[in-house]
Design an enzyme around this catalytic site. Structure first.
Site, PDB file in Angstrom:
ATOM      1  CB  ALA A  65      45.975  48.715   4.691  1.00 61.05           C
ATOM      2  N   GLY A 110      46.646  53.390   2.462  1.00 59.84           N
ATOM      3  CA  GLY A 110      45.150  53.354   2.747  1.00 59.84           C
ATOM      4  C   GLY A 110      44.764  54.787   3.571  1.00 59.84           C
ATOM      5  CD  GLU A 113      44.572  53.588  -1.198  1.00 54.11           C
ATOM      6  OE1 GLU A 113      44.315  52.721  -0.088  1.00 54.11           O
ATOM      7  OE2 GLU A 113      44.233  52.979  -2.268  1.00 54.11           O
ATOM      8  CD  GLU A 133      49.347  52.023  -1.313  1.00 52.78           C
ATOM      9  OE1 GLU A 133      50.096  52.851  -1.982  1.00 52.78           O
ATOM     10  OE2 GLU A 133      48.357  52.049  -0.735  1.00 52.78           O
TER      11      GLU A 133
HETATM   12  C1  HXC Z   1      51.046  48.425  10.638  1.00 52.47           C
HETATM   13  C2  HXC Z   1      52.043  50.384  11.174  1.00 52.47           C
HETATM   14  C3  HXC Z   1      51.869  50.802  10.066  1.00 52.47           C
HETATM   15  C4  HXC Z   1      51.097  50.031   9.128  1.00 52.47           C
HETATM   16  C5  HXC Z   1      53.224  52.155  11.145  1.00 52.47           C
HETATM   17  N1  HXC Z   1      53.019  51.138  11.841  1.00 52.47           N
HETATM   18  N2  HXC Z   1      52.453  52.111   9.980  1.00 52.47           N
HETATM   19  N3  HXC Z   1      51.721  49.140  11.673  1.00 52.47           N
HETATM   20  N4  HXC Z   1      50.697  49.056   9.515  1.00 52.47           N
HETATM   21  N5  HXC Z   1      50.802  50.663   7.955  1.00 52.47           N
HETATM   22  C6  HXC Z   1      53.590  50.965  13.111  1.00 52.47           C
HETATM   23  C7  HXC Z   1      55.117  50.537  13.104  1.00 52.47           C
HETATM   24  O1  HXC Z   1      55.375  49.284  13.059  1.00 52.47           O
HETATM   25  C8  HXC Z   1      55.529  51.072  14.658  1.00 52.47           C
HETATM   26  O2  HXC Z   1      54.898  49.906  15.238  1.00 52.47           O
HETATM   27  C9  HXC Z   1      54.540  52.004  14.991  1.00 52.47           C
HETATM   28  O3  HXC Z   1      53.336  52.183  13.977  1.00 52.47           O
HETATM   29  C10 HXC Z   1      55.217  53.361  14.689  1.00 52.47           C
HETATM   30  O4  HXC Z   1      55.828  53.483  13.411  1.00 52.47           O
HETATM   31  P1  HXC Z   1      57.570  53.749  13.162  1.00 52.47           P
HETATM   32  O5  HXC Z   1      57.577  53.051  11.930  1.00 52.47           O
HETATM   33  O6  HXC Z   1      58.207  53.521  14.290  1.00 52.47           O
HETATM   34  O7  HXC Z   1      57.242  55.355  12.946  1.00 52.47           O
HETATM   35  P2  HXC Z   1      58.286  56.347  12.228  1.00 52.47           P
HETATM   36  O8  HXC Z   1      59.804  56.074  12.346  1.00 52.47           O
HETATM   37  O9  HXC Z   1      57.849  57.736  12.688  1.00 52.47           O
HETATM   38  O10 HXC Z   1      57.657  56.354  10.669  1.00 52.47           O
HETATM   39  C11 HXC Z   1      56.621  56.738  10.455  1.00 52.47           C
HETATM   40  C12 HXC Z   1      56.262  55.897   8.778  1.00 52.47           C
HETATM   41  C13 HXC Z   1      56.395  54.631   8.912  1.00 52.47           C
HETATM   42  C14 HXC Z   1      57.027  56.689   7.811  1.00 52.47           C
HETATM   43  C15 HXC Z   1      54.707  56.324   8.401  1.00 52.47           C
HETATM   44  O11 HXC Z   1      55.833  53.876  10.031  1.00 52.47           O
HETATM   45  C16 HXC Z   1      56.009  53.811   7.622  1.00 52.47           C
HETATM   46  O12 HXC Z   1      56.503  53.778   6.624  1.00 52.47           O
HETATM   47  N6  HXC Z   1      54.636  53.032   7.864  1.00 52.47           N
HETATM   48  C17 HXC Z   1      54.348  52.247   6.730  1.00 52.47           C
HETATM   49  C18 HXC Z   1      53.437  53.323   5.915  1.00 52.47           C
HETATM   50  C19 HXC Z   1      52.988  52.212   4.733  1.00 52.47           C
HETATM   51  O13 HXC Z   1      53.748  51.682   3.899  1.00 52.47           O
HETATM   52  N7  HXC Z   1      51.628  52.359   4.393  1.00 52.47           N
HETATM   53  C20 HXC Z   1      50.913  51.714   3.073  1.00 52.47           C
HETATM   54  C21 HXC Z   1      50.513  50.281   3.630  1.00 52.47           C
HETATM   55  S1  HXC Z   1      49.803  49.538   2.451  1.00 52.47           S
HETATM   56  P3  HXC Z   1      55.810  49.420  16.749  1.00 52.47           P
HETATM   57  O14 HXC Z   1      55.286  48.089  17.202  1.00 52.47           O
HETATM   58  O15 HXC Z   1      57.298  48.887  16.121  1.00 52.47           O
HETATM   59  O16 HXC Z   1      56.125  50.536  17.487  1.00 52.47           O
HETATM   60  C22 HXC Z   1      48.310  50.109   2.335  1.00 52.47           C
HETATM   61  C23 HXC Z   1      47.331  49.357   1.276  1.00 52.47           C
HETATM   62  C24 HXC Z   1      46.064  49.850   1.532  1.00 52.47           C
HETATM   63  O17 HXC Z   1      47.910  51.059   2.839  1.00 52.47           O
HETATM   64  C25 HXC Z   1      44.989  49.047   0.539  1.00 52.47           C
HETATM   65  C26 HXC Z   1      44.645  47.495   1.324  1.00 52.47           C
HETATM   66  C27 HXC Z   1      43.662  46.788   0.504  1.00 52.47           C
END
Ligand code: HXC
Length: 259
Positions: A65, A110, A113, A133
């Site tokens: 998400a 997400g 999921e 998360e």
């Molecule tokens: C918003 C995101 C994002 C996310 C990545 N990006 N994941 N933006 N939400 N979930 C964005 C980054 O900020 C970045 O933007 C661009 O995408 C590229 O990501 P990088 O981090 O630079 O890439 P990389 O170094 O290859 O790392 C990949 C990654 C990392 C390991 C997947 O991006 C990451 O850890 N993402 C978050 C994963 C996460 O925690 N997901 C769970 C979210 S909570 P810029 O602008 O800097 O280029 C969830 C809850 C669901 O899902 C339920 C809700 C109700």
């Protein structure tokens, strides 16, 4: 069919739905979820589509998400956001068509999921799965705590959710989260071949099988068996049952009409 964050492509009886927000690794914000819900309705109502493949553009399937959108949410807005995702994913799970996730890269939070509400997951060797998360100070919110334990067992689900660790595609296959792992450049062809195989069968029978499996999985076995018996007997009111069995006896391929 003009979406900001989705691509829809029809190939015969198959529809490929691509989450197309690669700059944010296809992160799901409310707009993406709204478009996804609309696209699922369109696909469900299209009688020519038998099987759906969901994939992601670029290096991610879906990296979760949208953290930017969630950052300043209140308990109320977070609850609303969770509801939106839960409803779309449940709609996908209950679609009357088979849904295959072609997991091309990161399937986190997400994204994992979303993959889990699909019927079958084919993973590229580059795919990574996880529920990170807790590292953000939240629980999974689009039913990860529910579907992961149902898919891989409660012990593995707890380990993955409590640590937030990512696992690779082979580990995902080993624990039953991915059905199959293939080379990255074979992912879409593998998913399409699987979709074609399913699409070539009697679609009423496939649909009834999906309903029986899903309902049975969510209830006790007696109710599940009763559901199966009802749907099994309903098949005998279809053209496809007559055709399928006649074709077998006549030693030819069946020509299903999905009626
Ligand atoms: C918003 C995101 C994002 C996310 C990545 N990006 N994941 N933006 N939400 N979930 C964005 C980054 O900020 C970045 O933007 C661009 O995408 C590229 O990501 P990088 O981090 O630079 O890439 P990389 O170094 O290859 O790392 C990949 C990654 C990392 C390991 C997947 O991006 C990451 O850890 N993402 C978050 C994963 C996460 O925690 N997901 C769970 C979210 S909570 P810029 O602008 O800097 O280029 C969830 C809850 C669901 O899902 C339920 C809700 C109700």
């Amino acid at each position: 069919m003009g979406y900001e964050n989705l691509l829809l492509k029809k190939e015969g009886n198959i529809c490929i739905l691509t989450i197309n927000r690669p700059k944010a690794l296809n992160a799901l914000n409310s707009k993406v979820l709204e478009e996804l819900s609309d696209a699922v309705d369109q696909i469900e109502n299209d009688k020519d589509i038998h099987v759906v493949i969901i994939t992601g553009e670029g290096k991610a399937f879906v990296a979760g998400a949208d953290i930017l959108e969630m950052k300043d949410m209140t308990p109320e807005t977070a609850r609303k956001f969770a509801k939106q995702g839960l409803e779309v994913f449940r709609k996908i799970e209950l679609m009357e068509k088979v849904v295959i996730a072609a997991v091309n890269g990161f399937a986190l939070g997400g994204g994992c999921e979303l993959a889990m509400c699909c019927d079958i997951r084919i993973a590229s060797e580059k795919a990574k799965f996880g529920q990170p998360e807790v590292g953000l100070g939240i629980t999974p919110g689009f039913a990860g705590t529910q579907r992961l334990s149902r898919l891989v067992g409660i012990a593995k689900a707890k380990e993955l959710i409590f640590t937030g660790d990512m696992i690779d595609a082979n580990e995902a296959e080993r624990i039953g989260l991915a059905n199959k792992v293939v080379k990255a450049d074979e992912l879409m062809n593998t998913a399409i071949e699987l979709a074609k195989n399913i699409a070539s069968k009697g679609q009423i029978a496939v649909k009834y099988s999906k309903i029986a499996i899903n309902r049975g999985f969510e209830t006790d076995i007696e109710t599940g068996m009763e559901t199966e018996r009802n749907l099994f007997s309903l098949c005998f009111a279809t053209y496809d049952q007559k055709e399928g069995m006649t074709a077998f006896i006549e030693k030819r391929k069946p020509e299903f009409k999905n009626q």
